[in-house]
Design an enzyme around this catalytic site. Sequence first.
Site, short mmCIF file in Angstrom:
data_model
loop_
_atom_site.label_atom_id
_atom_site.label_comp_id
_atom_site.label_asym_id
_atom_site.label_seq_id
_atom_site.Cartn_x
_atom_site.Cartn_y
_atom_site.Cartn_z
N ASP A 1 0.82 -1.21 0.00
CA ASP A 1 0.00 0.00 0.00
C ASP A 1 0.86 1.27 0.00
O ASP A 1 1.61 1.53 0.94
CB ASP A 1 -0.89 -0.06 1.26
N ASP B 1 -10.52 3.90 -1.22
CA ASP B 1 -11.16 2.90 -0.35
C ASP B 1 -12.67 2.86 -0.52
O ASP B 1 -13.32 3.88 -0.64
CB ASP B 1 -10.86 3.23 1.11
C1 GAL Z 1 -5.51 2.18 2.90
C2 GAL Z 1 -5.97 1.03 2.03
C3 GAL Z 1 -6.95 0.22 2.84
C4 GAL Z 1 -6.27 -0.30 4.08
C5 GAL Z 1 -5.67 0.85 4.87
C6 GAL Z 1 -4.83 0.36 6.04
O1 GAL Z 1 -4.62 2.96 2.21
O2 GAL Z 1 -6.54 1.52 0.86
O3 GAL Z 1 -7.45 -0.84 2.05
O4 GAL Z 1 -5.28 -1.22 3.71
O5 GAL Z 1 -4.87 1.68 4.06
O6 GAL Z 1 -4.29 1.40 6.77
#
Ligand code: GAL
Length: 737
Positions: free
Chosen positions: A486, A553
Amino acid sequence: MKKSFFTLLLAALASTQLQAQVIEFREAKFRAGDNMEWKASNADDSQWRNIDVTRNWDNQGVPGNTTYAWYRVHFKLPKSMLEQSDIRENVLFDLAKIDDTDEAYLNGHLIGKTGKMPSDGEYRSAWSQPRKYYVKANSSWLNWDGDNVLSIRVYNGGEPGGIFGDKLKISVPSRIDGLMMRHTEAQQGMYRMEMSSDFTSAISGKLVAEVIDFDTDEVISKTEKKVSVKKGKPVNLNLPYDETRCVRIRTTFTDAASKKSISGSYSPKYILTPKAPEAPRFNTTGVFGARPKSPIIYRIPVSGVRPMKFTIKNLPNGLKLDEEKGVLSGSLSRGGDYHLNIVAENAKGKAEMDFTLRIGDNKMAQTPPMGWNSWNCWGLSITQDRVISSAQALIDKGLADYGYSYINIDDGWEAPERNADGTIAVNEKFPSMKNLGDWLHGEGLKFGIYSSPGDLTCGGYLGSIDHEKQDAESYNSWGIDYLKYDWCGYGKKHNTERDNQTVASFVRPYLLMEKYLREQPRDIFYSLCQYGMADVWKWGHAVDANSWRTTGDIADTWESMYDIGFKRNESTYPYAQPGHWNDPDMLIVGKVGWSDNLRDSRLTPDEQYTHISLWSIMASNMLIGCDIAQMDDFTVALLCNHEVNAINQDILGKQGKRAVEDGDIQIWTRELSDGTRAIGIFNVGTEDATVNLAKYSNVLNINNLKTVRDLWRQKDLSTTNLSYKIAKHGVRLLKVK
Ligand code: GAL
């Protein structure tokens, strides 16, 4: 017929009356920035610009990085408004919805606040909550028959920003306007409505509840009750219903005094998927891929009562079969297709399947991954126990019998410091990744983990920057089968790079991890998460990613799912293929919450059918985002329909796309490996609709249909009558030949 002068006059009178009751604004004065003096009624906003309040400020000339901003409206409050109300208790300020948090001031006085903004010391978005703020009608803050100013301070935590959804409305509610009907399902098959009032003066009348068959409009049952409601004294109504039938429950309350009524309608959960037979049934499209020598872990998806016995006559050397669990393990060093004949047998019968093990360098993820991820349920409060409990429930509730196999830990597992040798350390919630991995593998499940190419993850935990090789090696030693990588903290580094406008700069961190990941002696599904930047779908396969998130998200709302599914992910279809998938984010069904506090998904049952149907047509990753231990029968049935799942898992690997957009009706199609097609008819509008496919027979090329199968109901339908009633936000998913 021409309208007479008299009816026109009446209509005009009626509408002036309405206008007098509600003061509405489509526009407000607007200024980006933050200054608490702007709450005062005499603040000078003469130089402020106007803005449309019914839609977000994005694309209205407001800079994209705007955080704080203020809206102001000036209005006279005619005392005559009071007289139209039978209680004259409150003035209601209805501010529609606000991205993300707000404070509202009337003539300088705080009248309401939703969410938390950084100036509170903490940020909590509340973008989907309606804003209804009340002020007592006799409050000295109100200037009856005089000038008033409503100032709204807004904080935007990420696009989109600002007030949206409807006009701003100011009104003096009548007694009946204070009523609210809250529909829930107290438990499965039991509908419950709670009617409450915002107002202290009691309201009495008749409450009627009707259960109506969705397809035929037949009233199945009708219940009547005399009730009296006031603030703090709600009434409840409980009604059992048959959950295998699609029904609507309509409730109407009529105020005895004013004869005015309000009504509500609710769609309880309904199960379409027929119960699986007790005899064994294979629920897989029958192909599994791996690299030569990479450990194979595969739990054969077969439903039916246990105990069950699995046998494979032509099991290749190097592979082992757990005959009771149906788990294949071992590895194969020679590339090529291995054709296995698998037999599953229990007390009720026997089933057989020709299964292909596809071994080769680029053969992982022949179909989109199916499994579970901790984020949409537990967020950062994930623990090892919670992982185990969902994994165990995946088996116990039969989801593993439908191919769900990845168990992925998202953010929140890392320790605050690395070990002295630089290797990544786990925090106290995860005693041993190795043991957890071994246990999962023993059950035939696969193990996933999360990190970031940056210094920190989105949740503020340690990322992999400068330790990519070590981390890939740690993952291998723990038996990791899936890495979600990520972007998040990497943004800081990226900002300082001179070439940060180029695609190469977005590719770089993913290329780096690819190298170390692929050096490991096991298949690790490589899942990119960078929200679609630099059109990742165009280059994701070049870093050997097995999937890439195409959007930001997802949240458990229609707006979020619609935006991601029907809009953003659509154009990515040419880029999906076996081994490389577009990922429009995880599923938002069941109990979700992104925290310790879980709740039912806010999607209606029809929206959930739409979600799973669309994700299947789009060949999306199918990662369940809820606590499986708490999963109800509706959600199990939603996720475990082998005919629907077969669309998602179709081995041709062609992502479906929109073929028709006709007002609120969208028809999506997907080509399938057996020469048939999946057709999803979606009603994205807010009213139920009847759709006749014949209208689109040329565009869809369905002039000569041999078979029409309803996949959710697993039933063949007429090939000539192609007319279907489709609920608002609902779907009909077909397979046609
Ligand atoms: C976001 C991601 C989510 C989750 C989250 C965790 O950037 O898109 O799916 O993984 O971080 O902090």
